[in-house]
Design an enzyme around this catalytic site. Sequence first.
Site, PDB file in Angstrom:
ATOM      1  N   GLY A 249       0.774  -1.242   0.000  1.00 24.30           N
ATOM      2  CA  GLY A 249       0.000   0.000   0.000  1.00 24.30           C
ATOM      3  C   GLY A 249       0.799   1.282   0.000  1.00 24.30           C
ATOM      4  O   GLY A 249       0.226   2.367   0.134  1.00 24.30           O
ATOM      5  N   PRO A 292       4.765  -4.867  -1.231  1.00 24.90           N
ATOM      6  CA  PRO A 292       4.636  -3.725  -2.135  1.00 24.90           C
ATOM      7  C   PRO A 292       4.296  -4.157  -3.564  1.00 24.90           C
ATOM      8  O   PRO A 292       4.851  -5.136  -4.051  1.00 24.90           O
ATOM      9  CB  PRO A 292       6.033  -3.089  -2.085  1.00 24.90           C
ATOM     10  CG  PRO A 292       6.951  -4.229  -1.754  1.00 24.90           C
ATOM     11  CD  PRO A 292       6.160  -5.121  -0.830  1.00 24.90           C
ATOM     12  N   GLY A 293       3.385  -3.454  -4.186  1.00 20.92           N
ATOM     13  CA  GLY A 293       3.047  -3.727  -5.587  1.00 20.92           C
ATOM     14  C   GLY A 293       3.294  -2.472  -6.417  1.00 20.92           C
ATOM     15  O   GLY A 293       4.272  -2.351  -7.140  1.00 20.92           O
ATOM     16  N   ARG A 294       2.400  -1.498  -6.220  1.00 18.83           N
ATOM     17  CA  ARG A 294       2.466  -0.244  -6.964  1.00 18.83           C
ATOM     18  C   ARG A 294       3.853   0.418  -6.891  1.00 18.83           C
ATOM     19  O   ARG A 294       4.379   0.908  -7.878  1.00 18.83           O
ATOM     20  CB  ARG A 294       1.418   0.719  -6.392  1.00 18.83           C
ATOM     21  CG  ARG A 294       1.210   1.972  -7.209  1.00 18.83           C
ATOM     22  CD  ARG A 294       0.394   3.003  -6.416  1.00 18.83           C
ATOM     23  NE  ARG A 294      -0.789   2.467  -5.806  1.00 18.83           N
ATOM     24  CZ  ARG A 294      -1.997   2.429  -6.378  1.00 18.83           C
ATOM     25  NH1 ARG A 294      -2.170   2.917  -7.574  1.00 18.83           N
ATOM     26  NH2 ARG A 294      -3.030   1.918  -5.741  1.00 18.83           N
ATOM     27  N   ARG A 331      -7.915   3.441 -14.977  1.00 18.69           N
ATOM     28  CA  ARG A 331      -7.825   4.023 -13.628  1.00 18.69           C
ATOM     29  C   ARG A 331      -8.492   5.384 -13.517  1.00 18.69           C
ATOM     30  O   ARG A 331      -8.937   5.770 -12.434  1.00 18.69           O
ATOM     31  CB  ARG A 331      -6.370   4.074 -13.145  1.00 18.69           C
ATOM     32  CG  ARG A 331      -5.770   2.692 -12.929  1.00 18.69           C
ATOM     33  CD  ARG A 331      -4.451   2.696 -12.186  1.00 18.69           C
ATOM     34  NE  ARG A 331      -4.601   3.043 -10.794  1.00 18.69           N
ATOM     35  CZ  ARG A 331      -4.326   4.229 -10.263  1.00 18.69           C
ATOM     36  NH1 ARG A 331      -3.859   5.204 -11.027  1.00 18.69           N
ATOM     37  NH2 ARG A 331      -4.514   4.456  -8.995  1.00 18.69           N
ATOM     38  N   TYR A 335     -11.265   5.526 -10.817  1.00 17.49           N
ATOM     39  CA  TYR A 335     -10.918   6.237  -9.575  1.00 17.49           C
ATOM     40  C   TYR A 335     -10.637   7.722  -9.760  1.00 17.49           C
ATOM     41  O   TYR A 335     -10.156   8.370  -8.828  1.00 17.49           O
ATOM     42  CB  TYR A 335      -9.645   5.646  -8.931  1.00 17.49           C
ATOM     43  CG  TYR A 335      -9.469   4.156  -8.978  1.00 17.49           C
ATOM     44  CD1 TYR A 335     -10.325   3.307  -8.291  1.00 17.49           C
ATOM     45  CD2 TYR A 335      -8.413   3.595  -9.676  1.00 17.49           C
ATOM     46  CE1 TYR A 335     -10.118   1.933  -8.314  1.00 17.49           C
ATOM     47  CE2 TYR A 335      -8.204   2.220  -9.701  1.00 17.49           C
ATOM     48  CZ  TYR A 335      -9.061   1.393  -9.023  1.00 17.49           C
ATOM     49  OH  TYR A 335      -8.857   0.048  -9.046  1.00 17.49           O
ATOM     50  N   CYS A 362     -16.007   3.785 -27.360  1.00 20.64           N
ATOM     51  CA  CYS A 362     -17.333   4.381 -27.540  1.00 20.64           C
ATOM     52  C   CYS A 362     -17.977   4.514 -26.179  1.00 20.64           C
ATOM     53  O   CYS A 362     -18.840   3.724 -25.791  1.00 20.64           O
ATOM     54  CB  CYS A 362     -18.168   3.508 -28.444  1.00 20.64           C
ATOM     55  SG  CYS A 362     -17.636   3.713 -30.121  1.00 20.64           S
ATOM     56  N   GLU A 363     -17.534   5.517 -25.446  1.00 16.61           N
ATOM     57  CA  GLU A 363     -17.951   5.687 -24.064  1.00 16.61           C
ATOM     58  C   GLU A 363     -17.475   7.083 -23.643  1.00 16.61           C
ATOM     59  O   GLU A 363     -16.273   7.347 -23.649  1.00 16.61           O
ATOM     60  CB  GLU A 363     -17.214   4.589 -23.256  1.00 16.61           C
ATOM     61  CG  GLU A 363     -17.505   4.549 -21.834  1.00 16.61           C
ATOM     62  CD  GLU A 363     -18.213   3.254 -21.412  1.00 16.61           C
ATOM     63  OE1 GLU A 363     -18.486   2.377 -22.242  1.00 16.61           O
ATOM     64  OE2 GLU A 363     -18.510   3.171 -20.232  1.00 16.61           O
ATOM     65  N   TYR A 391      -1.008  -1.383 -12.217  1.00 13.95           N
ATOM     66  CA  TYR A 391      -2.469  -1.389 -12.375  1.00 13.95           C
ATOM     67  C   TYR A 391      -2.925  -0.756 -13.688  1.00 13.95           C
ATOM     68  O   TYR A 391      -3.991  -0.144 -13.752  1.00 13.95           O
ATOM     69  CB  TYR A 391      -3.146  -0.710 -11.173  1.00 13.95           C
ATOM     70  CG  TYR A 391      -2.788  -1.368  -9.855  1.00 13.95           C
ATOM     71  CD1 TYR A 391      -3.195  -2.665  -9.575  1.00 13.95           C
ATOM     72  CD2 TYR A 391      -2.017  -0.711  -8.901  1.00 13.95           C
ATOM     73  CE1 TYR A 391      -2.848  -3.283  -8.379  1.00 13.95           C
ATOM     74  CE2 TYR A 391      -1.660  -1.322  -7.707  1.00 13.95           C
ATOM     75  CZ  TYR A 391      -2.083  -2.605  -7.454  1.00 13.95           C
ATOM     76  OH  TYR A 391      -1.739  -3.222  -6.270  1.00 13.95           O
TER      77      TYR A 391
HETATM   78  N1  LLP Z   1      -1.335  -6.983  -0.541  1.00 13.35           N
HETATM   79  C1  LLP Z   1      -2.657  -7.130  -0.670  1.00 13.35           C
HETATM   80  C2  LLP Z   1      -3.337  -8.143   0.131  1.00 13.35           C
HETATM   81  C3  LLP Z   1      -3.372  -6.301  -1.543  1.00 13.35           C
HETATM   82  O1  LLP Z   1      -4.690  -6.446  -1.646  1.00 13.35           O
HETATM   83  C4  LLP Z   1      -2.694  -5.342  -2.313  1.00 13.35           C
HETATM   84  C5  LLP Z   1      -3.401  -4.482  -3.251  1.00 13.35           C
HETATM   85  C6  LLP Z   1      -1.296  -5.246  -2.169  1.00 13.35           C
HETATM   86  C7  LLP Z   1      -0.644  -6.070  -1.266  1.00 13.35           C
HETATM   87  C8  LLP Z   1      -0.464  -4.272  -2.949  1.00 13.35           C
HETATM   88  O2  LLP Z   1      -0.793  -2.953  -2.682  1.00 13.35           O
HETATM   89  P1  LLP Z   1       0.074  -1.783  -3.344  1.00 13.35           P
HETATM   90  O3  LLP Z   1       1.441  -1.847  -2.736  1.00 13.35           O
HETATM   91  O4  LLP Z   1       0.124  -2.039  -4.812  1.00 13.35           O
HETATM   92  O5  LLP Z   1      -0.677  -0.575  -3.021  1.00 13.35           O
HETATM   93  N2  LLP Z   1      -6.413  -1.244  -8.685  1.00 13.35           N
HETATM   94  C9  LLP Z   1      -6.129  -0.246  -7.662  1.00 13.35           C
HETATM   95  C10 LLP Z   1      -5.270  -0.808  -6.570  1.00 13.35           C
HETATM   96  C11 LLP Z   1      -5.858  -2.016  -5.901  1.00 13.35           C
HETATM   97  C12 LLP Z   1      -4.961  -2.575  -4.850  1.00 13.35           C
HETATM   98  C13 LLP Z   1      -5.458  -3.913  -4.424  1.00 13.35           C
HETATM   99  N3  LLP Z   1      -4.655  -4.566  -3.463  1.00 13.35           N
HETATM  100  C14 LLP Z   1      -5.479   0.951  -8.327  1.00 13.35           C
HETATM  101  O6  LLP Z   1      -5.293   0.934  -9.537  1.00 13.35           O
HETATM  102  O7  LLP Z   1      -5.186   1.938  -7.660  1.00 13.35           O
END
Ligand code: LLP
Length: 432
Positions: A249, A292-294, A331, A335, A362-363, A391
Amino acid sequence: MFVSDCLSVNEKGHLAIGGVDTVDLAKEYGTPCYVMDEDRIRKNCRAYVKSIEDNYGGNGLAIYASKAFNCKYMCKLINEEGMGLDVVSGGELYTAIQAGFPTEKVYFHGNNKTLDELKFAVENGVGRIVVDNIYELENLSRIAGECGKTASVLLRIKPGIDAHTHSFIMTGQIDSKFGFALETGEAMDGIKRAIAAENIDFRGVHCHIGSQIFEVTPFEKAAEVMIGFMAQIKAETGVECAELDLGGGFGIKYSFEDNPLEYSAYMAKVATVIKAECEKQGIKLPFIVIEPGRSIAGSAGITLYTVGAVKTIPDIRTYVSIDGGMGDNPRYILYQSTYELVCANKADKPRDFTITLAGRCCESGDLIQEDAPVQRVEPGDIMAVLSTGAYNYSMSSNYNRIPKPPVVMVSGGETKVVVKRETYDDVIRNDM
Ligand code: LLP
């Protein structure tokens, strides 16, 4: 410069990523096209790995939340960087397996894993299954037994933290579809059942409080709540949780105003809380997992488009249409996410034009940004949308039967396609 240090303006006045001219990239690979700086991704990985070493004696694992951006190449890269992998579906797991990712370092998440997915995970020796609910626990216990295996699990807990983020991505609070609630006693009941369940090895607890979070306080608070809960588990069951997974997150820079912390600052503060709370509660220091993802992939990526029609509605707005849109980046429509725009072939010019960047679907809502500053653009220009590494590709669709763009990695001045552009035949491949 810009929102990521992998971006610059070269001597031609063009936007460059990882030192490579984006106008050349657009010519070579076509548009729309996702481009990612592999060196930036690797540096991000190393920062997390190092932060666990520096602040927590290496007693933990950073796992990449592959929902942010997953493909075989990315799985290989993450493995090379010594990280684990968070997957949330059979498809993500399959990708990891096909990439040769060591499954013992895979963590399987999700609030409604199917029975087939659970079996697939158990058969393939997935390291941890993060159990979301009792129904899943019961199914997993049975499936592991049928496979003659033991499933190592964490239980996903809602720590009740409001992380002040977009409500769609706020998951740690009680009103959430994810996990076991603390307040109602559901969590303690789940833990007791997990400890007692056959073919289940209870390893510890997990929480995830949201996404795109800039403050450290909610993470510190979550750690405190979780350690308090671990102490309660010990008191009521005699079992010490060996592992604590604090989720992901961590926020990234989308706009010039965003000011994310260094990743090391996050771990430094949270590790301090963990050590203090464990001592206070008289429990052993757990193995720590972060997800971490994003922040691994996001600011390492951009999307390149070609500008088509430019439509000025006097006194209202100027729509600049591009050859992509909500199909490759949903996105904004989902959002209202902020992005910075740069005209790649005029990157040295001032951004003194205000436009609404429109997709080609078309939106009416298919927009990438409204009333955003950019250079004076005209048809044929190359438009770059920044910080699209997370994402975007992973949330892309074939709406309007538009083929998905390719993903190109840049490293040390070299480029390679890691996901091919889809063709029309790819679009119809499952049609009977
Ligand atoms: N761990 C879990 C259990 C999660 O559900 C998520 C993200 C992460 C880790 C990674 O979070 P990050 O570090 O990427 O913030 N589609 C949305 C984001 C959805 C996130 C879902 N879960 C967007 O485009 O902002």
